[in-house]
Design a protein around this motif. Structure first.
Motif, PDB file in Angstrom:
ATOM      1  N   ALA A 197       6.646 -53.592  30.699  1.00 17.75           N
ATOM      2  CA  ALA A 197       8.054 -53.909  30.484  1.00 17.75           C
ATOM      3  C   ALA A 197       8.292 -54.304  29.030  1.00 17.75           C
ATOM      4  O   ALA A 197       9.390 -54.127  28.503  1.00 17.75           O
ATOM      5  CB  ALA A 197       8.486 -55.036  31.418  1.00 17.75           C
ATOM      6  N   ASP A 198       7.247 -54.810  28.385  1.00 18.59           N
ATOM      7  CA  ASP A 198       7.368 -55.266  26.998  1.00 18.59           C
ATOM      8  C   ASP A 198       7.118 -54.136  26.016  1.00 18.59           C
ATOM      9  O   ASP A 198       6.165 -53.367  26.170  1.00 18.59           O
ATOM     10  CB  ASP A 198       6.365 -56.391  26.716  1.00 18.59           C
ATOM     11  N   TRP A 199       7.958 -54.065  25.011  1.00 19.15           N
ATOM     12  CA  TRP A 199       7.821 -53.099  23.929  1.00 19.15           C
ATOM     13  C   TRP A 199       6.946 -53.754  22.865  1.00 19.15           C
ATOM     14  O   TRP A 199       7.432 -54.325  21.895  1.00 19.15           O
ATOM     15  CB  TRP A 199       9.200 -52.764  23.386  1.00 19.15           C
ATOM     16  N   ALA A 200       5.635 -53.711  23.082  1.00 23.20           N
ATOM     17  CA  ALA A 200       4.691 -54.322  22.150  1.00 23.20           C
ATOM     18  C   ALA A 200       3.478 -53.420  22.029  1.00 23.20           C
ATOM     19  O   ALA A 200       3.075 -52.768  23.004  1.00 23.20           O
ATOM     20  CB  ALA A 200       4.288 -55.710  22.647  1.00 23.20           C
ATOM     21  N   GLY A 201       2.892 -53.414  20.856  1.00 25.70           N
ATOM     22  CA  GLY A 201       1.801 -52.484  20.551  1.00 25.70           C
ATOM     23  C   GLY A 201       0.640 -52.495  21.517  1.00 25.70           C
ATOM     24  O   GLY A 201       0.249 -51.441  22.030  1.00 25.70           O
TER      25      GLY A 201
END
Length: 169
Positions: free
Chosen positions: A89-93
């Motif tokens: 759900a998180d837009w993280a690398g």
């Protein structure tokens, strides 16, 4: 033309930014989607739009909506459903990198399983598409169109294989 290897693919994943990672995982899912929902490509359009915008909030919402809207599990589509369910759900690398790796491995396994005698032309084609998607997505939003085109082409190939097998079964 150089040969594509799993190592070179993993190197591309290691160097990719969040947008390219999201595109790579989503493209794997999109190409394998015919096994889960033959007519489900429209459900992923908002996810692709979030990737194009690099919008983490829209990404999370679109992923959650797709997880609800796509069917539970079709016969033989467990790895495809797992790809969708594992989408962060998180837009993280790092979460996107882990997901892109998982999707890559699952898509390669699906394609190898559909080859007549283990890894063959379907597997090799999927490996090439994955590399091409990552290379295209590295060019930012302008490369995403090419990534989607490759995904659509791969989905058609998979749909044709599945259809041909159903007719001969």
């Amino acid at each position: 033309m150089t040969s594509v290897t799993s190592t070179s693919l993993q190197e591309l994943i290691d160097r990719a930014d969040a947008r390219a990672l999201a595109a790579a995982g989503l493209a794997c899912l999109d190409r394998c989607l015919p096994l889960l929902a033959p007519d489900g490509a429209d459900v992923l359009r908002p996810v692709w739009a979030a990737v194009a915008r690099g919008d983490g909030g829209a990404w999370g919402e679109a992923v959650a909506k797709a997880q609800v809207e796509l069917p539970g599990e079709a016969r033989g589509a467990g790895p495809v459903r797992a790809m969708l369910d594992a989408a962060p759900a998180d837009w993280a690398g790092e979460p996107l990198r882990a997901w892109a790796r998982q999707c890559s491995e699952a898509a390669l396994t699906v394609h190898a399983g559909l080859d007549a005698h283990g890894p063959g032309p379907l597997h090799a084609g999927e490996l090439r598409r994955q590399q091409a998607v990552l290379e295209a997505a590295a060019h930012g939003p302008t490369g995403l169109r090419r990534a989607r085109d490759l995904s659509t082409e791969g989905g058609r190939v998979l749909r044709a294989v599945v259809s041909r097998r159903a007719r001969t079964a």
